[in-house]
Design a protein around this motif. Sequence first.
Motif, short mmCIF file in Angstrom:
data_model
loop_
_atom_site.label_atom_id
_atom_site.label_comp_id
_atom_site.label_asym_id
_atom_site.label_seq_id
_atom_site.Cartn_x
_atom_site.Cartn_y
_atom_site.Cartn_z
N ASP A 79 0.90 -1.22 0.05
CA ASP A 79 0.03 -0.08 -0.04
C ASP A 79 0.79 1.34 0.03
O ASP A 79 -0.02 2.39 0.04
N HIS A 80 2.30 1.02 -0.18
CA HIS A 80 3.11 2.25 -0.25
C HIS A 80 3.28 2.86 -1.67
O HIS A 80 3.04 2.11 -2.62
N ARG A 81 3.42 4.03 -1.64
CA ARG A 81 3.85 4.56 -3.01
C ARG A 81 5.31 4.44 -3.33
O ARG A 81 6.01 4.20 -2.26
N PRO A 82 5.60 4.43 -4.44
CA PRO A 82 7.15 4.08 -5.12
C PRO A 82 8.00 5.03 -4.32
O PRO A 82 9.00 4.46 -3.74
N ALA A 83 7.74 6.40 -3.94
CA ALA A 83 8.66 7.30 -3.47
C ALA A 83 8.84 6.78 -1.90
O ALA A 83 9.94 7.10 -1.26
N GLU A 84 8.01 5.92 -1.56
CA GLU A 84 8.30 5.32 0.04
C GLU A 84 8.93 3.91 -0.02
O GLU A 84 9.07 3.39 1.12
N LEU A 85 9.35 3.56 -1.12
CA LEU A 85 10.13 2.36 -1.22
C LEU A 85 11.54 2.46 -1.42
O LEU A 85 11.78 3.20 -2.02
N SER A 86 12.25 1.51 -1.28
CA SER A 86 13.74 1.62 -1.36
C SER A 86 13.77 1.26 -3.09
O SER A 86 12.95 0.58 -3.62
N GLY A 87 15.16 1.38 -3.34
CA GLY A 87 15.35 1.21 -5.10
C GLY A 87 15.03 -0.40 -5.32
O GLY A 87 14.57 -0.66 -6.32
N GLY A 88 15.66 -1.06 -4.45
CA GLY A 88 15.55 -2.77 -4.60
C GLY A 88 13.83 -2.97 -4.54
O GLY A 88 13.47 -4.01 -5.35
N GLU A 89 13.22 -2.37 -3.71
CA GLU A 89 11.88 -2.78 -3.51
C GLU A 89 10.90 -2.20 -4.79
O GLU A 89 10.07 -2.92 -5.41
N GLN A 90 11.05 -0.99 -5.35
CA GLN A 90 10.79 -0.29 -6.40
C GLN A 90 10.89 -1.32 -7.54
O GLN A 90 10.03 -1.51 -8.40
N GLN A 91 12.25 -1.79 -7.64
CA GLN A 91 12.46 -2.76 -8.75
C GLN A 91 11.67 -4.07 -8.89
O GLN A 91 11.18 -4.79 -9.84
N ARG A 92 11.38 -4.53 -7.47
CA ARG A 92 10.62 -5.78 -7.27
C ARG A 92 9.12 -5.44 -7.91
O ARG A 92 8.43 -6.47 -8.36
#
Length: 230
Positions: free
Chosen positions: A141-154
């Motif tokens: 439920d988080h937006r991309p800006a609230e995720l780490s680079g690795g999480e965003q890529q996953r």
Amino acid sequence: MAESFALRLEQVERHYKQGDDRLTILDAADVGISAGEMVALVAPSGAGKSTLLHIAGLLERPNAGEVYIDGEACGSLGDDRRTEMRRRSIGFVYQFHHLLPEFSALENVMLPQMILGRSRAEAAERSRELLDYMRIGKRADHRPAELSGGEQQRVAIARAVANAPHVLLADEPTGNLDPTTAGYVFDALTALVRQSGVAALIATHNHELAARMDRAVTIDTGKVVPLQID
Ligand SMILES: Nc1ncnc2c1ncn2[C@@H]1O[C@H](COP(=O)(O)OP(=O)(O)OP(=O)(O)O)[C@@H](O)[C@H]1O
């Protein structure tokens, strides 16, 4: 024997005009990738990796030659049909995640499914499964800006396979990550390819990761040729 490959490029040529000259990037390039196969595309900057991926992904048309997706020749298809094939049959992962910033991780994975007509509830269920599989279910439920680079890529990888494509194309999917995170993301990508049976062509400069794929190819004077990785 185009039918035996999920993705096949046959005698593909791509050139650009450079003044009065012609800059040839791909010259009778042939490559075929089977379902469940993971192939590394390793070549120097400017060799034509992105060009090859764009042509394979039906984002660009070659000057000559043919692209087959699941045995279907795509050259003569109109733009609408190519767009539909791209949505249904091809997944893309880029170096930068290109997630939509105003939507949550879950919604980013849901959107391509809803574009193809899946209901909101079905899309949400599949998206949760995929995010769980990528071990980021808790961040859904988080937006991309609230995720780490690795999480965003996953999340980007989950989105790329949301419509169960038969072909997955990735352009430096771990290129923006530190080596440890790149390893985790690559492990997740590998697991997904193995589990889904998608045919994957992955451009990377990372020889360590390339060595872990089924085989590697490079682009040499416009041709796709096998590459031995030590
Ligand atoms: N629209 C265009 N017009 C003219 N030349 C182009 C165009 N697009 C790409 N090129 C040239 O084609 C060559 C191949 O580009 P491409 O982006 O496919 O390389 P690449 O192997 O992906 O490089 P990198 O690893 O740096 O991303 C480059 O020399 C590039 O300058």
